[in-house]
Design a protein around this motif. Sequence first.
Motif, PDB file in Angstrom:
ATOM      1  N   UNK A 107      32.142  42.080  32.944  1.00  0.00           N
ATOM      2  CA  UNK A 107      32.977  43.108  32.313  1.00  0.00           C
ATOM      3  C   UNK A 107      33.349  44.206  33.307  1.00  0.00           C
ATOM      4  N   UNK A 108      32.406  44.624  34.143  1.00  0.00           N
ATOM      5  CA  UNK A 108      32.695  45.658  35.151  1.00  0.00           C
ATOM      6  C   UNK A 108      33.804  45.195  36.092  1.00  0.00           C
ATOM      7  N   UNK A 112      37.444  47.119  36.215  1.00  0.00           N
ATOM      8  CA  UNK A 112      37.893  47.781  37.440  1.00  0.00           C
ATOM      9  C   UNK A 112      38.884  46.922  38.220  1.00  0.00           C
ATOM     10  N   UNK A 113      38.753  45.611  38.110  1.00  0.00           N
ATOM     11  CA  UNK A 113      39.711  44.727  38.768  1.00  0.00           C
ATOM     12  C   UNK A 113      41.118  44.928  38.238  1.00  0.00           C
ATOM     13  N   UNK A 117      43.755  47.143  40.562  1.00  0.00           N
ATOM     14  CA  UNK A 117      44.537  46.050  41.134  1.00  0.00           C
ATOM     15  C   UNK A 117      43.740  45.278  42.184  1.00  0.00           C
ATOM     16  N   UNK A 118      42.569  44.834  41.768  1.00  0.00           N
ATOM     17  CA  UNK A 118      41.715  44.002  42.629  1.00  0.00           C
ATOM     18  C   UNK A 118      41.898  42.571  42.154  1.00  0.00           C
ATOM     19  N   UNK A 119      43.014  41.991  42.523  1.00  0.00           N
ATOM     20  CA  UNK A 119      43.449  40.701  41.980  1.00  0.00           C
ATOM     21  C   UNK A 119      42.417  39.579  42.117  1.00  0.00           C
ATOM     22  N   UNK A 120      41.828  39.441  43.296  1.00  0.00           N
ATOM     23  CA  UNK A 120      40.887  38.331  43.512  1.00  0.00           C
ATOM     24  C   UNK A 120      39.649  38.476  42.632  1.00  0.00           C
ATOM     25  N   UNK A 121      39.133  39.684  42.527  1.00  0.00           N
ATOM     26  CA  UNK A 121      37.957  39.919  41.675  1.00  0.00           C
ATOM     27  C   UNK A 121      38.309  39.640  40.223  1.00  0.00           C
TER      28      UNK A 121
END
Length: 177
Positions: A107-108, A112-113, A117-121
């Motif tokens: 969920x975290x 935050x992804x 905009x942390x696409x890979x995560x």
Amino acid sequence: MSDSPPPAKRQRPDDQEIVRSEVWYDDGSVVLQASATQFRVHWSVLSSHSSFFRDMQGLSQPQDEPKVEGCPIVELPDSAQDVETVLKALYNPFLFAKKSLPLSVIASHIRLGRKYDMKEFLQTMVQRLADEHPQTLEEYGILIDLLAVVRENNLFALLPSAYLRVMLSSTQYKPIF
């Protein structure tokens, strides 16, 4: 990460103590602060995973802004636990290799992804969630087969347990076998 003990706690204007997270790199170039917890990390690491932080890094900072050990402070409205979870994974990608992750960790990364905009995560965690939480009965495979075997062979005493396993597998995020 630093092996030296963190310095004395400072007071925030609202009397909440600021503490350093264990995610604290002495050679870090930015301090993220979530609630009253600070994390000293590297702009290069953040920006390589997030267009949000990449764009923020390019913004000029006013000279009178507070700093920690020469590093700018970026206050985040997120929970310190979410930020710490994601930062630990940024610096140790082997955390993703674990067979099972708690839902709070998944969920975290999703929260935050998406937000930063942390696409890979985000893609990794959404795929992991989809893999562990099938969307159709056919994807439950062995559990449906288990129900069929129990019913076809009149093993009625096992039916409650078999149905319970199907129900639990649809609400848990870890494999049951």
